[in-house]
Design an enzyme around this catalytic site. Structure first.
Site: not given
Length: 298
Positions: A149, A170, A198, A241, A243, A255
């Site tokens: 990232c 985003k 992200s 990502h 992972e 959030r």
């Protein structure tokens, strides 16, 4: 088998999940772990994410699931303090970069994670100069470095001058990555694989392809460049990502909603595009395959 520091929280979590994990003793402030079984790979992790225990577990879990013998060595940048991770955790399980460099050991891998600084110019990141030294050292001391990232953007910028560009919104969701070059690093991932993204910035293919030593191994019409590697695979850059555990994007989405930040629902993520319907963990097999390929192939 994965080898982790003694009393490391991720150790118990992985064992509870039925994964093979064992402990090594940390020793003194700059000591390295004792000898590990012959053939086990020594992989460094420079975790720049804010919630370090979460990312440590994500990375350790993915490495453990590959079935390879891996000793995970946690690295930090000296003098940094953290708002969202207790310093006691960092001091207990991490060692300064200088400790690993002074050991004059050969390492099989280094993972440099993302960081929540992508909208800051690289040179304004407080640890930029040290990070550049680590990247240069890794070229000499590490078989292959995996940049993830923002870590991928930072590595491409420092090593090749590849700039990053702000996105209009985003890039958030699970995006299919088409394999363009079926090299060993992409084994088992053709013709395409899903990858979480992200991020607020991007790197562009035109800038990367100006460098004959770089290859775009996978990309997406929706999310752009996905995986890049140097010709010798000693430098591997992945903009997403793999992972991530299943609910990471969901937690991030909720959030940001609670903070009234501009955020759209993660794409291709929820069942029936409904946040209340749950998540399909469609990228798990790809994550294990990719990390296993990276560990196995020079």
């Amino acid at each position: 088998m994965i080898y982790l520091p003694q009393d490391f929280p991720a150790l118990q979590s992985l064992r509870a999940e039925g994964l093979a994990a064992t402990a090594y003793a940390m020793g003194g402030p700059c000591s390295l772990p004792p000898a590990i079984p012959q053939g086990a790979k020594r992989v460094l992790l420079l975790n720049l994410m804010p919630h370090k225990a979460v990312t440590d577990l994500d990375i350790a879990r993915t490495l453990a699931q590959t079935g390879e013998d891996v000793c995970l060595l946690l690295m930090k940048i000296a003098g940094q303090t953290y708002k969202t991770t207790p310093m006691a955790y960092v001091d207990a399980y991490y060692r300064d970069f200088e400790c690993y460099a002074a050991a004059a050991s050969a390492y099989d891998g280094l993972i440099i994670t993302g960081a929540p600084v992508e909208q800051i110019p690289f040179e304004d990141v407080r640890y930029w100069e040290v990070l550049c030294r680590i990247i240069d050292w890794a070229d000499r001391a590490v078989r292959s470095t995996l940049y993830v990232c923002w870590g991928a953007q930072a590595g491409l910028y420092h090593l090749y001058g590849v700039p990053k560009y702000p996105l209009p919104e985003k890039r958030f969701g699970i995006f299919a990555q088409t394999v363009r070059i079926p090299l060993p690093l992409m084994e088992g991932l053709s013709p395409a694989f899903p990858m979480p993204n992200s991020r607020h910035t991007e790197v562009r293919a035109a800038d990367i392809l100006r460098h004959p030593s770089l290859r775009i191994l996978a990309d997406s019409p929706e999310s752009g460049v996905g995986v890049v590697a140097s010709a010798d695979h000693r430098r591997v850059f992945i903009v997403g990502h793999l992972e991530y555990e299943p609910l990471t994007l969901d937690k991030e989405y909720r959030r940001d909603l609670s903070r009234q930040l501009p955020i759209h629902q993660p794409e291709h993520y929820y069942r029936h595009d409904n946040p209340e319907a749950g998540v399909d963990f469609v990228w798990q097999a790809a994550a294990v395959q990719f990390y296993g390929n990276w560990l196995r192939h020079p």
